[in-house]
Design an enzyme around this catalytic site. Sequence first.
Site, PDB file in Angstrom:
ATOM      1  N   ASN A 138       0.877  -1.173   0.000  1.00  0.00           N
ATOM      2  CA  ASN A 138       0.000   0.000   0.000  1.00  0.00           C
ATOM      3  C   ASN A 138       0.911   1.219   0.000  1.00  0.00           C
ATOM      4  OD1 ASN A 138      -1.799   2.053   0.483  1.00  0.00           O
ATOM      5  ND2 ASN A 138      -2.194   1.494   2.617  1.00  0.00           N
ATOM      6  N   TRP A 139       1.022   1.834  -1.166  1.00  0.00           N
ATOM      7  CA  TRP A 139       1.974   2.946  -1.282  1.00  0.00           C
ATOM      8  C   TRP A 139       1.457   4.227  -0.637  1.00  0.00           C
ATOM      9  CZ3 TRP A 139       4.198   2.839  -7.016  1.00  0.00           C
ATOM     10  CH2 TRP A 139       4.884   1.633  -7.202  1.00  0.00           C
ATOM     11  N   LYS A 140       0.178   4.283  -0.343  1.00  0.00           N
ATOM     12  CA  LYS A 140      -0.441   5.486   0.225  1.00  0.00           C
ATOM     13  C   LYS A 140      -0.157   6.693  -0.673  1.00  0.00           C
ATOM     14  CE  LYS A 140       0.217   3.475   4.757  1.00  0.00           C
ATOM     15  NZ  LYS A 140       0.062   3.653   6.183  1.00  0.00           N
TER      16      LYS A 140
ATOM     17  N   HIS B 157      -9.503   1.297   4.538  1.00  0.00           N
ATOM     18  CA  HIS B 157      -8.252   1.497   5.284  1.00  0.00           C
ATOM     19  C   HIS B 157      -8.516   2.453   6.453  1.00  0.00           C
ATOM     20  CE1 HIS B 157      -4.174   2.680   6.268  1.00  0.00           C
ATOM     21  NE2 HIS B 157      -3.782   1.575   5.664  1.00  0.00           N
TER      22      HIS B 157
ATOM     23  N   GLU C 146      -6.943   4.861   7.573  1.00  0.00           N
ATOM     24  CA  GLU C 146      -6.709   6.283   7.274  1.00  0.00           C
ATOM     25  C   GLU C 146      -7.914   6.875   6.546  1.00  0.00           C
ATOM     26  OE1 GLU C 146      -2.920   5.708   5.374  1.00  0.00           O
ATOM     27  OE2 GLU C 146      -2.081   5.107   7.308  1.00  0.00           O
TER      28      GLU C 146
ATOM     29  N   GLU D 102      -5.679  -4.853  10.365  1.00  0.00           N
ATOM     30  CA  GLU D 102      -4.646  -3.844  10.602  1.00  0.00           C
ATOM     31  C   GLU D 102      -4.946  -3.107  11.906  1.00  0.00           C
ATOM     32  OE1 GLU D 102      -2.566  -2.728   6.702  1.00  0.00           O
ATOM     33  OE2 GLU D 102      -4.258  -1.377   6.934  1.00  0.00           O
TER      34      GLU D 102
ATOM     35  N   GLY E  36       2.222   2.301  10.735  1.00  0.00           N
ATOM     36  CA  GLY E  36       3.170   3.403  10.589  1.00  0.00           C
ATOM     37  C   GLY E  36       3.829   3.814  11.896  1.00  0.00           C
TER      38      GLY E  36
ATOM     39  N   SER F 106       3.209  -2.137  10.406  1.00  0.00           N
ATOM     40  CA  SER F 106       4.656  -2.184  10.641  1.00  0.00           C
ATOM     41  C   SER F 106       5.258  -3.563  10.370  1.00  0.00           C
ATOM     42  CB  SER F 106       4.997  -1.713  12.060  1.00  0.00           C
ATOM     43  OG  SER F 106       4.555  -0.388  12.246  1.00  0.00           O
TER      44      SER F 106
ATOM     45  N   GLY G  21       2.737  -1.165   4.292  1.00  0.00           N
ATOM     46  CA  GLY G  21       2.825   0.260   3.988  1.00  0.00           C
ATOM     47  C   GLY G  21       4.261   0.689   3.755  1.00  0.00           C
ATOM     48  N   GLY G  22       4.889   1.225   4.784  1.00  0.00           N
ATOM     49  CA  GLY G  22       6.236   1.805   4.650  1.00  0.00           C
ATOM     50  C   GLY G  22       7.243   0.892   3.968  1.00  0.00           C
TER      51      GLY G  22
END
Length: 251
Positions: free
Chosen positions: A9-11, A96, A98, A168, A174, A214, A235-236
């Site tokens: 997930n590149w966001k 998600h 966010e 999640e 994150g 994470s 993600g990251g």
Amino acid sequence: MRKNVVAGNWKMNTTLQEGVKLAEDVNEALKNVDAKCDVVICVPFTHLASVNAVIDPAKLGLGAENCADHVKGAYTGEISAPMVASTGATYVILGHSERRQYYGETSETLKEKVNLALANNLTPIFCIGEVLEQRENGSYLEVVKSQIEEALFELSAEDFSKLILAYEPVWAIGTGKTATDDQAQEMHAFIRGVIADKYGKEVADNTSILYGGSCKPSNAKALFAKPDVDGGLIGGAALEAESFMGIVTAF
Ligand code: PEP
């Protein structure tokens, strides 16, 4: 039997040029490994068509990070499920945390998004998870159960079987704070039980449930070794081909 899946997930990261380069790097790296899981990258809307042009769909799936809860019309700035599908993408992340937290997405809007995604042959990667307070006050299992029931339990068994779920925990996204493999397993087994109660054991056993929060090369192996953890939403660590591949090869 259910599939193992690792999805990035590149966001809201990478310019178009940076994104195409990252997709090319992941695509190239996949040529040299015998991946034991399906690999997907979910990228910004602006990147979808260009990324689709540089990847091998047999090795690397492509998805969006959201889609609208309407099919078309006067919704300035929104991107519909048919638009996403027209780029060549075949997955879409929905719900998600966010999106829930910053853009007010509710189970009602998510229900519409899921229906539209499925109607356009997109595989939803549907996210659920509790916030820290709910983890600490012990309501986390009930919270996740409600998220699933409210948004997904009007689906037929056939449609439900097309979903991928991603657990999640919001407190792990994150933050560098990962759920322990036992915490992940407890929740994933619970989710599978909730699905089994509604749709039966076969549907539950065939549903891929990913862990997100994470996840990185150093902890992926232990998480993926748990019997009910079928991969990760990343993600990251998906923003560099090397770390993403370190997770892909954890299977
Ligand atoms: C995510 O946002 O889906 C996620 C899991 O992020 P991170 O891996 O950076 O915690």
